[in-house]
Scaffold this motif. Structure first.
Motif: not given
Length: 166
Positions: A48-51, A53-61, A93-96, A99-102
């Motif tokens: 699965x792939x997607x882009x 974009x987080x408003x604040x510094x975050x991470x996909x868990x 996921x750096x703010x703004x 980040x591409x998942x490809x």
């Protein structure tokens, strides 16, 4: 009776539209162009792939999906002309920043599929994202299934991978 109901209906409609706007404003992570690689009959896994974009510094868990018994976040990398793939604990996921998942980098592996994923199918995904304050956000995504003439994650041998370590 109709003249009495009309103002209430307008108030209800306005309230619901404001509620919808408030939900959109509070969303911290945007998901764009989510898709899943279609499979052939009997293929045990897909990507699965997607882009994101987080408003604040975050991470996909994590990511979950009812189409797979096991879902993991992986990273592909090339070293000495050899492509390797390993499970990762999270994706920054750096703010703004988008980040591409490809297929060539970070991506989501859908393993032990419950059925074939056909081009045109819609695959539900549930993403969990955490910001630096420890606040978690759950995002429901409907990813479209697409055929792709590129790296075939579904045919990779995952049997020798140690999925217990992070």
């Amino acid at each position: 009776m109709i003249s009495f109901c009309a103002p209430r209906i307008k108030q209800l409609a306005l309230g619901l539209s404001l509620l919808g706007m408030a939900w959109q404003v509070s969303a911290q992570t945007q998901v764009n162009d989510a898709w899943v690689r279609a499979t052939v009959a009997g293929q045990p896994s897909s990507g699965a792939f997607m882009t994101l974009t987080a408003d604040t510094d975050s991470k996909l868990l994590s990511v979950e999906s009812p189409v797979a018994k096991l879902v993991q976040i992986h990273q592909s990398s090339m070293k000495d002309d050899v492509m390797s793939m390993q499970q990762v604990e999270s994706v920054a996921l750096p703010a703004g920043k988008a980040v591409s998942l490809d297929p060539q980098g970070y991506h989501v592996m859908l393993m032990n599929l419950t059925a074939q994923i056909k081009a045109g199918d819609t695959v539900p995904l549930t993403l969990t994202v955490e910001n630096t304050k420890g606040e978690k956000e759950t995002i429901s995504v409907q990813a479209s299934a697409r055929a792709l003439d590129t790296m075939d994650h579904g045919s990779m041998d995952h049997s020798k991978m140690d999925h217990s370590k992070m």
